[in-house]
Design an enzyme around this catalytic site. Structure first.
Site, PDB file in Angstrom:
ATOM      1  N   THR A 142     -34.818  31.251  15.291  1.00  0.00           N
ATOM      2  CA  THR A 142     -35.019  31.068  13.607  1.00  0.00           C
ATOM      3  C   THR A 142     -33.100  29.990  13.065  1.00  0.00           C
ATOM      4  O   THR A 142     -31.904  30.126  13.729  1.00  0.00           O
ATOM      5  CB  THR A 142     -34.495  31.823  12.740  1.00  0.00           C
ATOM      6  OG1 THR A 142     -36.104  32.654  13.380  1.00  0.00           O
ATOM      7  CG2 THR A 142     -34.279  32.162  11.639  1.00  0.00           C
ATOM      8  N   ARG A 170     -49.575  35.659  11.810  1.00  0.00           N
ATOM      9  CA  ARG A 170     -48.293  36.703  11.317  1.00  0.00           C
ATOM     10  C   ARG A 170     -47.331  35.881  11.037  1.00  0.00           C
ATOM     11  O   ARG A 170     -47.101  34.938  10.755  1.00  0.00           O
ATOM     12  CB  ARG A 170     -48.031  36.310  13.012  1.00  0.00           C
ATOM     13  CG  ARG A 170     -46.736  37.653  12.910  1.00  0.00           C
ATOM     14  CD  ARG A 170     -45.289  36.630  13.281  1.00  0.00           C
ATOM     15  NE  ARG A 170     -44.631  37.680  13.714  1.00  0.00           N
ATOM     16  CZ  ARG A 170     -43.456  36.674  13.993  1.00  0.00           C
ATOM     17  NH1 ARG A 170     -43.133  35.531  12.926  1.00  0.00           N
ATOM     18  NH2 ARG A 170     -42.151  37.934  13.670  1.00  0.00           N
ATOM     19  N   VAL A 171     -46.629  36.516  10.193  1.00  0.00           N
ATOM     20  CA  VAL A 171     -45.831  36.057   9.346  1.00  0.00           C
ATOM     21  C   VAL A 171     -44.651  36.939   9.554  1.00  0.00           C
ATOM     22  O   VAL A 171     -44.615  38.328   9.322  1.00  0.00           O
ATOM     23  CB  VAL A 171     -45.961  36.293   7.899  1.00  0.00           C
ATOM     24  CG1 VAL A 171     -44.311  36.037   6.353  1.00  0.00           C
ATOM     25  CG2 VAL A 171     -47.213  35.471   7.419  1.00  0.00           C
ATOM     26  N   GLY A 172     -43.590  36.590   9.735  1.00  0.00           N
ATOM     27  CA  GLY A 172     -41.728  37.501  10.019  1.00  0.00           C
ATOM     28  C   GLY A 172     -40.953  37.809   9.127  1.00  0.00           C
ATOM     29  O   GLY A 172     -41.807  38.107   7.734  1.00  0.00           O
ATOM     30  N   ASP A 173     -40.325  38.002   9.066  1.00  0.00           N
ATOM     31  CA  ASP A 173     -38.815  38.043   8.086  1.00  0.00           C
ATOM     32  C   ASP A 173     -38.291  37.714   7.364  1.00  0.00           C
ATOM     33  O   ASP A 173     -37.981  37.235   6.704  1.00  0.00           O
ATOM     34  CB  ASP A 173     -37.792  38.829   8.702  1.00  0.00           C
ATOM     35  CG  ASP A 173     -37.733  37.945   9.873  1.00  0.00           C
ATOM     36  OD1 ASP A 173     -37.587  37.613  11.307  1.00  0.00           O
ATOM     37  OD2 ASP A 173     -35.596  37.805   9.711  1.00  0.00           O
ATOM     38  N   THR A 193     -32.090  36.066  11.974  1.00  0.00           N
ATOM     39  CA  THR A 193     -32.277  35.938  12.667  1.00  0.00           C
ATOM     40  C   THR A 193     -32.772  36.926  13.663  1.00  0.00           C
ATOM     41  O   THR A 193     -32.365  37.666  13.784  1.00  0.00           O
ATOM     42  CB  THR A 193     -31.866  34.502  14.155  1.00  0.00           C
ATOM     43  OG1 THR A 193     -32.743  34.064  14.776  1.00  0.00           O
ATOM     44  CG2 THR A 193     -30.724  35.452  14.471  1.00  0.00           C
ATOM     45  N   GLY A 194     -33.929  37.033  14.194  1.00  0.00           N
ATOM     46  CA  GLY A 194     -34.642  38.442  15.707  1.00  0.00           C
ATOM     47  C   GLY A 194     -35.796  38.851  15.779  1.00  0.00           C
ATOM     48  O   GLY A 194     -36.710  37.638  15.105  1.00  0.00           O
ATOM     49  N   GLY A 196     -38.515  39.577  13.984  1.00  0.00           N
ATOM     50  CA  GLY A 196     -39.014  40.018  12.804  1.00  0.00           C
ATOM     51  C   GLY A 196     -39.946  41.155  12.331  1.00  0.00           C
ATOM     52  O   GLY A 196     -39.399  41.563  11.279  1.00  0.00           O
TER      53      GLY A 196
HETATM   54  N1  ASP Z   1     -37.225  36.100  12.472  1.00  0.00           N
HETATM   55  C1  ASP Z   1     -37.927  35.064  13.313  1.00  0.00           C
HETATM   56  C2  ASP Z   1     -39.445  36.037  12.807  1.00  0.00           C
HETATM   57  O1  ASP Z   1     -39.552  37.045  13.301  1.00  0.00           O
HETATM   58  C3  ASP Z   1     -38.111  34.868  14.533  1.00  0.00           C
HETATM   59  C4  ASP Z   1     -36.808  34.282  14.892  1.00  0.00           C
HETATM   60  O2  ASP Z   1     -35.685  34.738  14.455  1.00  0.00           O
HETATM   61  O3  ASP Z   1     -36.271  33.223  15.823  1.00  0.00           O
HETATM   62  O4  ASP Z   1     -40.492  35.191  12.492  1.00  0.00           O
END
Ligand code: ASP
Length: 274
Positions: A142, A170-173, A193-194, A196
């Protein structure tokens, strides 16, 4: 580099909101990262994008989730913040509003890289695949930016293609305010980032600010929040922070997290590991 673009906005007297949007747009267009062009593909081989932006002066935010065929979802998130009474738009309604705003759609192929197509083919049939494992090895992710401008206003923005082989829808953070993004002029601006699902469960962006409220320095606040995420939900990721005094914090518990930052001097410091 996104940092330089954001810095130019700030140096020419522009607002923090413009700086974070410009920085994230630059990174969305860069195929290196999992945002805009270069995003991971979902299990159906589609690119679905999440993004958000927050204005620390007014505590206003805009976000979009699972939207397709937009190179710059961060700009669309800003339109949602500025032109509607809502905060988060998804699905066909988001697309309808984007068209109304004259937002340009692009073909999915404009977001697609050979690298991601190759990864999708590799992961498609992999048994027991868990997106979380990506964050202990994959070198990309991200994109996000935080900024403090000369009026003391803070802003944060984040944009992503999510996790590889995620379910459609799917929806992330990233579009979840308080999880992937937060900005409050009285405390700080954070972008995360990471993995989610872990970031949402711990409310990582707002949690960083809670540590600041508890008296931690910028550096320590980010570290404590990321470590707490690891401890409590076995989460992997990282965050960047700027405070109203211009203190910078960044930390990740993944092997790498590309970052760049600058202050009034205009010197840019960049790296992939802290
Ligand atoms: N945080 C993002 C998600 O889970 C992915 C990422 O940070 O690479 O959608």
């Amino acid at each position: 580099m996104g940092c330089r673009v954001g810095l130019e906005v700030l140096q020419s007297g522009g607002p923090a909101l413009d700086a974070v949007e410009a920085a994230v747009r630059q990174l969305e267009a860069d195929p290196t990262f999992d945002a805009g062009c270069g995003s991971f593909l979902n299990e159906d081989g589609e690119v679905e994008l999440d993004a958000s932006i927050m204005d620390g002066a007014k505590l206003k935010a805009g976000a979009v989730a699972a939207v397709r065929r937009l190179l710059h979802p961060v700009t669309f998130a800003r339109k949602i913040m500025e032109k509607t009474d809502h905060l988060l738009l998804v699905g066909t309604g988001a697309e309808k509003f984007a068209r109304k705003m004259g937002t340009k759609f692009c073909p999915t192929t404009a977001l697609l890289t050979g690298r991601e197509l190759g990864l999708w083919k590799k992961l498609r049939k992999k048994k027991g695949f868990h997106a979380k494992t990506v964050f202990s090895g994959h070198p990309k992710g991200t994109v996000g930016a935080v900024a403090l401008d000369s009026w003391g206003n803070l802003a944060a923005a984040t944009s992503t293609g999510g996790t590889p082989r995620k379910m459609a829808g799917r929806v992330g953070d990233t579009p979840v305010i308080g999880a992937g993004t937060y900005a409050d002029n009285t405390l700080g601006a954070v972008s995360c980032t990471g993995w989610g699902e872990g970031i949402i469960r711990i409310g990582l962006a707002r949690r960083v600010l809670s540590y600041l409220e508890g008296g931690a320095s910028a550096r320590v606040a980010v570290k404590r929040a990321v470590e707490e995420m690891r401890r409590r939900v076995d989460g992997y990721g990282g965050a960047i922070l700027v405070t109203p005094k211009g203190q910078i914090g960044l930390y990740h518990n993944t092997p790498r997290m590309a970052f760049a930052y600058s202050d009034k001097t205009g010197d840019v410091k960049a790296g992939i590991k802290i």
